[in-house]
Each structure stands twice: as C-alpha cells, then as structure tokens.
Design a protein around this motif. Structure first.
Motif, mmCIF file in Angstrom:
data_model
loop_
_atom_site.group_PDB
_atom_site.id
_atom_site.type_symbol
_atom_site.label_atom_id
_atom_site.label_comp_id
_atom_site.label_asym_id
_atom_site.label_seq_id
_atom_site.Cartn_x
_atom_site.Cartn_y
_atom_site.Cartn_z
ATOM 1 N N HIS A 163 138.945 11.340 4.011
ATOM 2 C CA HIS A 163 138.523 12.247 5.084
ATOM 3 C C HIS A 163 139.725 12.858 5.788
ATOM 4 O O HIS A 163 139.560 13.598 6.762
ATOM 5 N N SER A 164 140.934 12.512 5.327
ATOM 6 C CA SER A 164 142.133 13.070 5.960
ATOM 7 C C SER A 164 142.957 13.900 4.993
ATOM 8 O O SER A 164 143.524 14.918 5.379
ATOM 9 N N ASP A 165 143.016 13.452 3.741
ATOM 10 C CA ASP A 165 143.941 14.076 2.792
ATOM 11 C C ASP A 165 143.233 14.821 1.680
ATOM 12 O O ASP A 165 142.180 14.422 1.216
ATOM 13 N N LYS B 93 147.071 13.676 11.987
ATOM 14 C CA LYS B 93 146.239 12.807 11.135
ATOM 15 C C LYS B 93 146.917 11.458 10.926
ATOM 16 O O LYS B 93 148.135 11.343 10.994
ATOM 17 N N SER B 118 142.065 13.527 12.116
ATOM 18 C CA SER B 118 141.456 12.675 11.092
ATOM 19 C C SER B 118 142.247 11.392 10.909
ATOM 20 O O SER B 118 143.457 11.356 11.121
ATOM 21 N N GLY B 119 141.547 10.331 10.498
ATOM 22 C CA GLY B 119 142.230 9.104 10.125
ATOM 23 C C GLY B 119 142.920 8.388 11.274
ATOM 24 O O GLY B 119 143.989 7.790 11.081
ATOM 25 N N GLY B 141 137.511 13.514 10.995
ATOM 26 C CA GLY B 141 137.051 12.646 9.909
ATOM 27 C C GLY B 141 137.756 11.299 9.902
ATOM 28 O O GLY B 141 138.869 11.161 10.398
#
Lengths: 219, 356
Positions: A163-165, B93, B118-119, B141
């Motif tokens: 969900h990040s990369d 992130k 995210s993360g 996310g």
C-alpha cells in the motif's frame, strides 16, 4: 517450438544454468534471450536462471516505468523476433490482475522493483460445476526473483501487495500471444480478453494490441 | 501510490538545478551542500536515509514545492514544517508517524495538493488533514485507521483517496460529497457495507473494494461510470436468497399505499401533519414495472447483476411485496410520461450492464 523441463541427452548450448554469465544490463539480457530462443529447444530452468541473474537496475528500465492511477500498465520492450514477447508491467499500490491463463505459452516473470504476489488457481472443472475457484496458495516474490507458469501448471492472479510502494515486473511470453482468458473467481466463468499495451518500445500506444507481425522486414 | 501517469523520474516542472536529491544515503540531517542552495531548491528528495527527526533548518527552504522524506525513522513532524508556505506535495511514507506526530496547525499548509503518509502507524485519521481545502490526492494506505471522519466532505477538491490496508469497518455517507473523486481505494479493510451516497461520485473511474467484509452492494453502484472495480474476497452472496422474512404491512401502511397508488388527493384540512408527513415518506418499489410503494413494510431482495463484464454483483433492493420478485404487484393503466422516461433509462442501463 519445443520447451523442455530438463537437459536432454545432448549437451546443447543454453541448457546448463552453470554456464550463465550474468547480463550486465537489460540490453544484454535481451541480446542473450534472442540467442536462447533462436534455437528450437528452450530450457525452462535455464531461462529462469538467466533472468534471475540480471541484477535489476532502474536506469535500464526507467523509461518503461509508467504508472496509471486506475490499473496496471503493460509496456512492450522487445518482440523477440516473433519467438517471444518481453514487456514491463507497472503496478501502482494494491493493483492486481484478473485470474488468467497463458494461451498455451510459457510465462516468466521477474521482479524489477518492489514486491509481487502470485496466487495460483486450479483450472475450473467442467461447465456444469459453477463454483468458486480453488486457490493453490500465494507466493511472494522479491526484487530479482523469477516466477514461471504455464497452462499445465495452472492459472494465476498477480498483484502488488504493497500500500506504499509501486512494483515493476518483467514478463517474457513464448510463443507470443495476443489473446487469453480471464476468470471470475466466484464462478469459474471464463471470457476472452485481448492483450493491450500502454506503450510499445518506449512509445505511448493508446488501445494498441499486439502487432500481428513482429518480425522486421529483411531489406 | 505513484501519481496519475508518472514515470520513475521526478516531477516534470522541476529540472536538476531546482532539485536536491540526497536519497539512499545514511543521512540523519540535511547535508550542507543542500542547505547552501536552500532558497533555490523546489524539490527536496531525502527518502531512504536515517533521519530521526526533521531539523529546524527545513524552514530555510522557503520556496519548496515538494518534500519527500519516505523510508526514514521519523516519529514527529516539527512545527517548522508549517513555515513552508508554498509546499504542494509532501511524501513521508514508511516512517513511524501517528496522529500525534502531526502539528496541530498542520492545516495552515493550505497550498498542499498531495499528501502521502502511507505505511506509518496512524490509528486515527488526523483531523488537521480535512482542513487542507486544496488537497487533490490523499494517500493513507497501510496504516491502522479505524474510522473515516465525516469532515472528509471538506476536502472538496479531492480527486484521489487511498485508504487501502487499514481497519475501516464502514464508510461515512459524506463520501458522496467528494464530487471530483476519480479514484477511491478501500481494499484490505473490514468494511461491511458501502453507502448508497456513492452514486453521487459521477467522476469516479476506479473503485477498489477487494479483501473486505461486504455482503451486498447498493443498487446505485451500477449507475457509476467505472472503468475498474475490484470486488474479490468479499463474502458476496452467491445464490439467490429465496425467502427473506417479510413482516405483513400494518393497516396504516396499507391505507397509505392505497392513497399513494390511487393518487387520492388530500390537503392540510383533511389530515393531521403527522399523517401528511408519513404519506410523503413513501418509497417506490424498485421493480420498475410495479407502480407500488412501501413505507416501512418491504421485502429485502437480492438481485444479481452482471457488471463490468467481470462480476455478478449481488444488489440489495427493496420491493413492496414478495410477489414483486417476478411480477409487479401493482399495475397502472395510465402513467406519467416523466416516470416512463426514468423507467426506460433505468432499464436501458440495466440491459447494458447485463450484456456486459
């Protein structure tokens, strides 16, 4: 063209993975793949090892790394003299494919960046049994690892689990195909789908399907 | 998530001169050679380093448009960050941030258009984020967020909302007010239902709902102009549910139905206000051939519709009687042209969807 699983009686070139010299960049890998697929016999283990031995360098494939907000992109890199198609697939966060087959071809998938999750499925049984497709488990692939699948092994869904990369994968299909089937996981129903490309050889090609003849003119 | 259509290189408006890229080092502070160029740097790329905190010297980068501090070890964002009045894109992130890491005046970064956290370790959706009225893309996310605030509706310019990989169990109806949304990602949560207000998202192109706890969908979903929809791994109803419990209608309901169906005229003099209010709450039976109405006594009906050529969606609809599943309960000899047009449109849409 025959593709065998293990070395035959003759000690042919491009069968013994120990003879592999790791390609220094993507162009060298492509050059080597042309030679390997030029022969009539192709060794699955050899091709897997060859692709794995290329250490992914973003400078090599940056121009193919195009990400879309809504779906993964397919970017044709090389048409393999008609023997194979080589393409870069770019997966934004959590993007995935449908469950699909490989039109009787062989599929090698190498992770160039990020992670790729493969979920294997059994072929749905005959048309009477309308039931949920059976999963054979998930495998997570890291950078530089190579997965192999063919219709005899089964079907699969590929996705970027992060969900990040983002994730970038290199796919080789031999022989090349322009159409395959996608499956509804809940019913096993299949429908034909066309292989389309976001770009070919680095150029944007909206709605472009696979060129029917990839062999260059012999002038 | 990468931007719209983007490649691996940096933003197109920036060239080498205006970019300070010191990513993939072991830095724990901003290197001197970038500090000396602070005023001219528009894009500061520092991901994959060893930052434990953002130094106060960040405020020297007064003309900064983009800041990327992903993959460091940040647990806090300093108030000096808010001095970056021109900041458009902030990407942090894969750090150790939580809601309390966000400065309380974070909402003053009014020029922010893209925010990516995210993360991290957010358990609560930071309320300051909903003060960023120019925000176009919000990526949260892979956190632990359990609730989306109603104030999400304040993000009127939002085009991309990514909340995949969190702990959401529901989605507020206010999401329907994000009119410019083109991509909504809610996969990998524990969502049980989707609000019907989603129908208002006329610009939505992709909707990601896979890996949730959704059993039915509001029928309105077929009217969205989606090019991508993911629904796998939800406990979607597989077979027709034959007999759902049906409470027989009350006398009040039956009388109300007759008044509405027969179009019996009434006025303030005829009925007390509570009954007039009741009559105006009538709902049309979803079976388009049936002219029936219902008030509170209705049948829950699950209908399967093929969608996007890939899915058979179970849609939860309300019928005025169990007979409406197959034949309309109420016929009308005459009909409104207006109603007929609506009907024709709805039927055409369904036909298009069914034919894939």
């Amino acid at each position: 063209m025959e593709i065998s699983d293990s070395g035959g009686m003759e000690k042919m070139k491009y069968t013994d993975p120990k003879t592999i010299v790791p390609p220094k960049n993507l162009d060298e890998l492509i050059e080597e793949l042309h030679k390997v697929f030029d022969s009539d016999h192709v060794n699955v283990e050899y091709v897997t090892e060859l692709m794995a031995s290329y250490k992914s360098n973003p400078k090599d494939w940056k121009k193919f790394a195009i990400f879309d907000l809504h779906r993964y992109t397919r970017n044709l890199v090389d048409a393999g003299n008609g023997k194979f198609n080589l393409m870069v697939l770019c997966w934004n966060t959590s993007q995935g494919s449908a469950i699909h087959d490989h039109a009787n071809a062989h599929c090698f998938m190498k992770v160039l960046d990020g992670h790729s999750q493969e979920e294997l499925f059994e072929w749905p049984p005959g048309s009477e049994d309308d039931g949920e497709m059976k999963s054979k488990g998930k495998k997570l692939y890291e950078r530089d690892q190579v997965a192999y699948i063919s219709d005899t092994i089964g079907l699969h869904r590929v996705e970027n689990p992060s969900h990040s990369d983002t994730s970038v994968t290199l796919h080789l299909y031999s022989p090349p195909f322009s159409e395959c089937q996608s499956f509804d996981e809940r019913t096993g129903n299949a429908r034909k789908v066309q292989v389309t490309f976001w770009s070919q050889f680095g150029k944007r090609t909206p709605c472009a399907k696979l060129p029917s003849s990839c062999v260059p003119e012999n002038n | 998530m990468a931007g719209y259509i983007s490649d691996a290189s940096s933003d197109s408006e920036l060239n080498g001169r205006n970019t300070g890229d010191a990513s993939h080092n072991s830095l724990s502070t901003i290197p001197d050679h970038l500090i000396s160029r602070a005023k001219e740097i528009r894009s500061l790329i520092l991901h994959h380093n060893e930052f434990l905190l953002i130094p106060k010297s960040i405020s020297l980068f007064g003309n900064l448009l983009t800041l990327d501090l992903s993959n460091n070890h940040l647990t806090d964002l300093p108030k000096e960050l808010i001095t970056l009045k021109n900041l458009r894109k902030l990407v942090v992130k894969s750090n150790g941030l939580t809601c309390s890491s966000i400065p309380k005046d974070f909402g003053l970064l009014s020029s922010l258009e893209e925010l990516n956290f995210s993360g991290n370790m957010f358990e609560v959706f930071p309320p300051q984020f909903t003060e960023l009225s120019r925000l176009k893309c919000l990526y949260l996310g892979g956190n632990c967020i359990s609730e989306m605030p109603n104030s999400i509706k304040n993000l009127q310019r939002l085009e991309v909302l990514y909340l995949g990989g969190n702990r959401l169990t529901e989605v507020p109806a206010e999401i329907g007010q994000l009119y410019y949304l083109i991509s909504l990602v809610l996969c990998d949560n524990h969502i049980q239902s989707i609000p019907p207000t989603l129908i208002h998202l006329r610009n939505l192109q992709s909707l990601s709902l896979h890996n949730n706890q959704i059993s039915t969908l509001p029928p309105e979903i077929v009217r969205l102009n989606l090019s991508e929809l993911s629904l796998r791994n939800n406990p979607l109803v597989n077979k027709f549910v034959q007999d759902m419990t049906y409470e027989p209608p009350t006398l009040l309901e039956l009388s109300g139905r007759v008044v509405k169906i027969e179009k019996v005229k009434y006025s303030k003099e005829d009925l007390p206000s509570n009954l007039r209010k009741y009559l105006s709450s009538a709902q049309r039976c979803v079976n388009s051939k049936c002219k029936g109405v219902y008030f509170t006594s209705r049948v829950e009906h699950v209908k399967f519709v093929d969608f996007c050529g890939k899915y058979r969606l179970p849609l939860l609809q309300y019928l005025c009687s169990p007979q409406c599943r197959t034949t309309p309960a109420v016929y009308h000899s005459s009909s409104d042209t207006e109603t007929d047009e609506d009907e024709a449109m709805a039927n055409a849409r369904l036909r298009r969807v069914l034919l894939g």
